[in-house]
Design an enzyme around this catalytic site. Structure first.
Site, PDB file in Angstrom:
ATOM      1  N   LYS A 203       0.857  -1.195   0.000  1.00 26.84           N
ATOM      2  CA  LYS A 203       0.000   0.000   0.000  1.00 26.84           C
ATOM      3  C   LYS A 203       0.889   1.240   0.000  1.00 26.84           C
ATOM      4  CE  LYS A 203      -1.931   2.832   2.790  1.00 26.84           C
ATOM      5  NZ  LYS A 203      -1.877   4.046   1.950  1.00 26.84           N
ATOM      6  N   GLU A 279       9.472   1.098  11.033  1.00 29.24           N
ATOM      7  CA  GLU A 279      10.546   2.080  10.858  1.00 29.24           C
ATOM      8  C   GLU A 279       9.892   3.447  10.970  1.00 29.24           C
ATOM      9  OE1 GLU A 279      13.614   1.502  10.515  1.00 29.24           O
ATOM     10  OE2 GLU A 279      13.738  -0.581   9.898  1.00 29.24           O
ATOM     11  N   CYS A 314      13.363  10.970   7.305  1.00 31.79           N
ATOM     12  CA  CYS A 314      13.217  10.485   8.687  1.00 31.79           C
ATOM     13  C   CYS A 314      14.490  10.704   9.491  1.00 31.79           C
ATOM     14  CB  CYS A 314      12.844   9.015   8.677  1.00 31.79           C
ATOM     15  SG  CYS A 314      13.928   8.055   7.621  1.00 31.79           S
ATOM     16  N   GLU A 416       9.398  15.946  15.355  1.00 40.10           N
ATOM     17  CA  GLU A 416       9.775  15.995  13.942  1.00 40.10           C
ATOM     18  C   GLU A 416       9.154  17.222  13.308  1.00 40.10           C
ATOM     19  OE1 GLU A 416       8.456  12.178  12.213  1.00 40.10           O
ATOM     20  OE2 GLU A 416      10.472  12.103  11.372  1.00 40.10           O
TER      21      GLU A 416
HETATM   22  P1  NAD Z   1       2.193   8.270   7.971  1.00 42.67           P
HETATM   23  O1  NAD Z   1       2.485   7.443   9.171  1.00 42.67           O
HETATM   24  O2  NAD Z   1       1.140   9.303   8.066  1.00 42.67           O
HETATM   25  O3  NAD Z   1       1.765   7.338   6.746  1.00 42.67           O
HETATM   26  C1  NAD Z   1       2.541   6.237   6.360  1.00 42.67           C
HETATM   27  C2  NAD Z   1       1.644   5.213   5.684  1.00 42.67           C
HETATM   28  O4  NAD Z   1       0.688   4.746   6.623  1.00 42.67           O
HETATM   29  C3  NAD Z   1       0.867   5.756   4.486  1.00 42.67           C
HETATM   30  O5  NAD Z   1       0.809   4.762   3.488  1.00 42.67           O
HETATM   31  C4  NAD Z   1      -0.521   6.006   5.074  1.00 42.67           C
HETATM   32  O6  NAD Z   1      -1.560   5.916   4.132  1.00 42.67           O
HETATM   33  C5  NAD Z   1      -0.626   4.897   6.098  1.00 42.67           C
HETATM   34  N1  NAD Z   1      -1.539   5.227   7.202  1.00 42.67           N
HETATM   35  C6  NAD Z   1      -1.791   6.458   7.718  1.00 42.67           C
HETATM   36  N2  NAD Z   1      -2.691   6.357   8.730  1.00 42.67           N
HETATM   37  C7  NAD Z   1      -3.016   5.051   8.836  1.00 42.67           C
HETATM   38  C8  NAD Z   1      -3.900   4.318   9.689  1.00 42.67           C
HETATM   39  N3  NAD Z   1      -4.631   4.912  10.628  1.00 42.67           N
HETATM   40  N4  NAD Z   1      -3.977   2.975   9.521  1.00 42.67           N
HETATM   41  C9  NAD Z   1      -3.248   2.347   8.566  1.00 42.67           C
HETATM   42  N5  NAD Z   1      -2.409   2.986   7.723  1.00 42.67           N
HETATM   43  C10 NAD Z   1      -2.277   4.324   7.862  1.00 42.67           C
HETATM   44  O7  NAD Z   1       3.590   8.891   7.522  1.00 42.67           O
HETATM   45  P2  NAD Z   1       3.925   9.871   6.313  1.00 42.67           P
HETATM   46  O8  NAD Z   1       3.420  11.232   6.630  1.00 42.67           O
HETATM   47  O9  NAD Z   1       3.502   9.228   5.026  1.00 42.67           O
HETATM   48  O10 NAD Z   1       5.527   9.836   6.327  1.00 42.67           O
HETATM   49  C11 NAD Z   1       6.288  10.606   7.179  1.00 42.67           C
HETATM   50  C12 NAD Z   1       6.720   9.828   8.397  1.00 42.67           C
HETATM   51  O11 NAD Z   1       7.433   8.643   7.995  1.00 42.67           O
HETATM   52  C13 NAD Z   1       7.690  10.598   9.259  1.00 42.67           C
HETATM   53  O12 NAD Z   1       7.373  10.389  10.603  1.00 42.67           O
HETATM   54  C14 NAD Z   1       9.040   9.965   8.904  1.00 42.67           C
HETATM   55  O13 NAD Z   1      10.033  10.134   9.883  1.00 42.67           O
HETATM   56  C15 NAD Z   1       8.656   8.548   8.735  1.00 42.67           C
HETATM   57  N6  NAD Z   1       9.683   7.821   7.969  1.00 42.67           N
HETATM   58  C16 NAD Z   1      10.480   6.897   8.616  1.00 42.67           C
HETATM   59  C17 NAD Z   1      11.493   6.232   7.913  1.00 42.67           C
HETATM   60  C18 NAD Z   1      12.400   5.209   8.572  1.00 42.67           C
HETATM   61  O14 NAD Z   1      13.006   4.418   7.861  1.00 42.67           O
HETATM   62  N7  NAD Z   1      12.515   5.185   9.887  1.00 42.67           N
HETATM   63  C19 NAD Z   1      11.682   6.512   6.564  1.00 42.67           C
HETATM   64  C20 NAD Z   1      10.851   7.464   5.942  1.00 42.67           C
HETATM   65  C21 NAD Z   1       9.844   8.099   6.663  1.00 42.67           C
END
Ligand code: NAD
Length: 512
Positions: A203, A279, A314, A416
């Site tokens: 997804k 992650e 991240c 963040e």
């Molecule tokens: P997010 O957590 O909002 O979304 C990530 C994914 O989860 C998306 O596909 C989204 O549709 C899905 N999602 C959102 N809410 C959900 C729910 N209630 N139930 C199931 N799925 C859900 O994150 P984002 O805004 O897309 O990305 C930014 C975040 O990702 C930052 O916190 C960043 O630090 C983190 N990140 C971490 C790494 C790592 O390797 N540690 C790498 C890249 C990004």
């Protein structure tokens, strides 16, 4: 050097700079349907969502929205393919061949992939083309190569038995990824999952569904059997949650925010107790000691370390924890270097920083800046929107920003910001520096700068982070694991260690 990177180096920069990338983007016809069981299909409900580009707010595509019934269909297809064994139980050399072909096709379609990535995320086309697409292909190739070079073990048992320890795929992997590095993070999940024989339901984030759909088409063309790799765009609360809660998913591989990572752990607990690796976010310190040495080199690494991808990384090095004795000359250099980062249209070859993902994110980032100032921080540079030539009305193009003297209690120093904002936090004495560096809920990455290698190594051992860089920032390779401590999650992407996420160890005891 991978073949594609070599070719890009050989094509002169002028040639790439002369390409009218905006015209090529306008001519694109992106894939927009769900990819289930080897075919592009509409959502069962017919629902679609608008995929907006951060470049100018325009709709790039109306994409099929996977509801619960579609998630079900994708998981069922993945389960059937797994049980049938056409991929899982195939000759390792053949699976390797197919994944190598997949990597070649990713390279051959680099422009299409780079363009959809830039349109979806707003990252400069130069980066999508020379960093994201090559890194995606490289990850697929690296795990493909491992397939027929990974052995099991024989346990010491005594003369009356032979016990083998083998690694078996888990079954159906649900992979849920964020929008900030769609191609790279997707490859870090699907390459080890597929290499070890699993079926995958991916997804992508609702902001960036397009490159994943191109990958689906290329995977099928490479020969990955129907049902082994499925892509279901949709949102979090419906599509992501349905995948997370699905009783026939064996493993969830998630990258994203802490809050949603916790939701996935709950989904697993409330459904079938599936294994979950998460992650999550970061608030990474760049710790500069009094004997840091070449401050020009430090300023160069610090600025790239925080501003790259408009700070939406991240492990962005968002906190400059600097010894008071070198703070002034270093901050001066950082401010001068910051002025050279050009913010602009991501489809121009010379753009270094594109927009942030949307207007809401830009607003949130600016609120952080204002709040930090009210906490006593000083705005040293930036802090304002930069209207680009292509979209005068847009306010999601932000000037790279330095906030000096940010108290560690300020939210800007702890949460963040996910934008191009550096928080300077001075200290006196190395022990204090280490304490401030570690004083956040996160533990994804950190750096330490010191000309005294023994001291740098000792301090690196005291920093609680999944990756610690010494005298550099953001150096990485597919051969090294990546992941965090504390709120930054657990599980590791990249390297052989990622195989642990997608396999279980099995003992076979043979009585002699
Ligand atoms: P997010 O957590 O909002 O979304 C990530 C994914 O989860 C998306 O596909 C989204 O549709 C899905 N999602 C959102 N809410 C959900 C729910 N209630 N139930 C199931 N799925 C859900 O994150 P984002 O805004 O897309 O990305 C930014 C975040 O990702 C930052 O916190 C960043 O630090 C983190 N990140 C971490 C790494 C790592 O390797 N540690 C790498 C890249 C990004």
């Amino acid at each position: 050097m991978p073949a594609m990177t070599q070719e890009l180096v050989e094509r002169s920069v002028t040639e790439l700079a002369d390409i009218d990338w905006a015209a090529r983007a306008a001519a694109l016809r992106p894939e927009t349907e769900l990819f289930i069981d080897g075919k592009f299909v509409a959502a069962r409900s017919g629902a679609r969502f608008a995929d907006h580009s951060p470049r100018d707010g325009r709709v790039v595509a109306e994409v099929a929205f996977a509801g619960e019934a579609d998630v079900d269909a994708a998981v069922l297809a993945a389960r059937r393919a797994f049980d049938k064994g056409g991929w899982r139980a195939a000759e390792p050399a053949w699976r390797k061949h197919v994944l190598l072909r997949f990597a070649e096709l990713i390279e051959a379609h680099r422009e299409e992939l780079a363009l959809v990535e830039t349109l979806d995320v707003g990252k400069p086309i130069r980066e999508s083309l020379t960093v994201d697409v090559p890194a995606c292909a490289q990850a697929v190739r690296w795990y493909a190569e491992l397939i027929d070079k990974t052995y099991g073990e024989v346990a010491p048992t005594g003369p009356d038995a032979i016990a083998t320890i083998s690694r078996e795929p888990l079954g159906v992997v649900g992979a849920v990824v964020p929008w900030n590095y769609p191609l790279i993070i997707t490859a870090w999940k699907i390459a080890p999952a597929l290499a070890t024989g699993n079926s995958v339901v991916l997804k992508p984030a609702e902001q960036s569904p397009l490159s994943a759909l191109v990958l689906a088409r290329l995977a099928a063309e490479a020969g990955i059997p129907d049902g082994v790799f499925n892509v279901i765009p949709g949102d979090g609360p419906v599509t992501g949650a349905a995948l997370g809660r699905h009783g026939d998913v064996d493993k969830l591989a998630f990258t994203g925010s802490v809050e949603v990572g916790r939701a996935f752990q709950r989904y697993a607990g409330e459904s079938n107790g599936k294994s979950v690796s998460v992650e999550l976010g970061g608030k990474s310190p760049q710790l500069v000691l009094a004997d840091a040495g070449d401050l020009d080199a430090v300023a160069e690494a610090v600025t790239w370390g925080v501003y790259y991808n408009a700070g939406q990384t991240c492990h962005a090095g968002t906190r400059l924890v600097v010894d008071e004795s070198v703070r002034e000359p270093l901050v001066e250099r950082i401010i001068a270097r910051t002025a050279e980062f050009t913010v602009g249209d991501p489809l121009r070859w010379d753009t270094v920083l594109g927009p942030v993902i949307d207007e809401a994110a830009a607003r949130r980032i600016r609120e952080h800046i204002v709040e930090a100032e009210s906490d006593g921080a000083r705005l040293a540079t930036g802090g304002r929107p930069v209207p680009p030539a292509t979209a005068e009305a847009a306010t999601n193009y932000l000037a790279p920003t330095v906030l000096d003297d940010v108290p560690n209690s300020s939210r800007a120093a702890r949460a963040e910001i996910f934008g191009p904002v550096l928080c300077v936090q001075p200290f006196r004495g190395t022990e204090t520096g280490v304490r401030i560096a570690n004083d956040t809920p996160y533990g994804l990455a950190a750096s330490v700068w010191s000309a005294d290698i023994s001291q740098a190594h000792r301090v690196a051992g005291m920093l609680r982070a999944g990756t610690v860089w010494i005298n550099t920032y953001d150096a990485s390779a597919i051969t090294t694991p990546f992941g965090g401590f504390k709120d930054s999650g657990h599980g590791r992407d990249r390297s052989r260690h990622a195989l642990d996420n997608y396999t279980a160890v099995k003992t076979t005891w043979l009585a002699l």
